[in-house]
Design an enzyme around this catalytic site. Structure first.
Site, PDB file in Angstrom:
ATOM      1  N   ALA A 181       5.653  29.301 -24.287  1.00 40.86           N
ATOM      2  CA  ALA A 181       5.948  27.979 -23.723  1.00 40.86           C
ATOM      3  C   ALA A 181       6.978  27.259 -24.590  1.00 40.86           C
ATOM      4  CB  ALA A 181       4.661  27.157 -23.637  1.00 40.86           C
ATOM      5  N   PHE A 182       7.870  26.513 -23.929  1.00 39.04           N
ATOM      6  CA  PHE A 182       8.894  25.713 -24.602  1.00 39.04           C
ATOM      7  C   PHE A 182       9.791  26.573 -25.497  1.00 39.04           C
ATOM      8  CE2 PHE A 182       5.053  23.047 -24.100  1.00 39.04           C
ATOM      9  CZ  PHE A 182       5.530  22.194 -23.114  1.00 39.04           C
ATOM     10  N   ARG A 183       9.977  27.826 -25.090  1.00 36.71           N
ATOM     11  CA  ARG A 183      10.820  28.792 -25.802  1.00 36.71           C
ATOM     12  C   ARG A 183      10.325  29.090 -27.223  1.00 36.71           C
ATOM     13  NH1 ARG A 183      14.939  30.270 -22.759  1.00 36.71           N
ATOM     14  NH2 ARG A 183      15.654  28.879 -21.100  1.00 36.71           N
ATOM     15  N   LEU A 184       9.063  28.850 -27.468  1.00 36.30           N
ATOM     16  CA  LEU A 184       8.455  29.215 -28.744  1.00 36.30           C
ATOM     17  C   LEU A 184       7.839  30.609 -28.588  1.00 36.30           C
ATOM     18  CD1 LEU A 184       6.827  25.803 -29.703  1.00 36.30           C
ATOM     19  CD2 LEU A 184       9.036  26.749 -30.401  1.00 36.30           C
TER      20      LEU A 184
END
Length: 206
Positions: A181-184
């Site tokens: 999620a959120f490019r993490l």
């Protein structure tokens, strides 16, 4: 191929990359619409300019990742000259990626013969008829070559061309990537100094 039963939540706990790759590939075989064994293969030409194209992974084990090709093709010539390559698997349905890098060896004649015999008869004819990666004057010329080799090998076995065999990438680096999620994202890299060495593992920033 080993099934570890690993899930998307615990893959970072694995300490050996081949069993993890086997588990991911097995999941991809049930979720990908087409060719879960498709992989982008990167090589480098004589001027140091990179090339990339899609090929099909045909086997893997603790020694490495195997694909087959015409050695007179562009990728064949580049690998024979450089003996290094990289791969990138991307399974969109699973939001996962695996990157592989390392030196390359030619598979044994016995391995190549065994796989060649499993190919459809038309594909074996094609291995003789196609001058892969070289200019083709017309589609008719290719069809004519196919017809000629079909007539030549109308009865009995079709031998494997000497210019057609397999390469094995013997990885010194294998990186597993899973969407977050959120490019993490989760990134775990296995690396070693030589193809027969022991693996080390580190987590990478996304």
């Amino acid at each position: 191929m080993t099934d570890t039963g690993l899930t998307t939540g615990d893959f970072t706990q694995e300490n050996e990359p081949f069993s993890l790759f086997g588990a991911w590939l097995k999941e991809a075989q049930t979720s990908e619409l087409n060719d879960p064994n498709a992989v982008a293969l990167a090589t480098v030409d004589g001027d140091g300019l990179p090339d990339v194209r899609m090929v099909l992974l045909k086997d893997f084990d603790q020694r490495g990742f195997v694909f087959y090709t015409n050695f007179e093709s562009q990728k064949g010539r580049e690998i024979l000259a450089n003996s290094k390559a990289a791969m990138c698997f991307h399974w969109k349905s699973l939001r996962r990626q695996v990157r592989v890098r390392g030196p390359v060896e030619i598979v044994s004649d016995a391995e190549a013969d065994e796989y060649y015999k499993t190919r459809p008869r038309g594909s074996r004819i094609g291995a003789w008829a196609s001058k892969q990666s070289r200019p083709l004057e017309s589609r008719f010329a290719l069809e004519k070559a196919v017809a000629e080799y079909t007539a030549r090998y109308a009865i009995g076995d079709i031998p494997r061309p000497l210019h057609w065999s397999g390469f094995r990438i013997m990885p010194t680096s294998i990186e597993f990537w899973k969407d977050g999620a959120f490019r993490l994202h989760d990134r775990i890299q296995f690396s070693r100094d030589a193809p027969q060495g022991d693996w080390g593992k580190i987590r990478m920033y996304p």
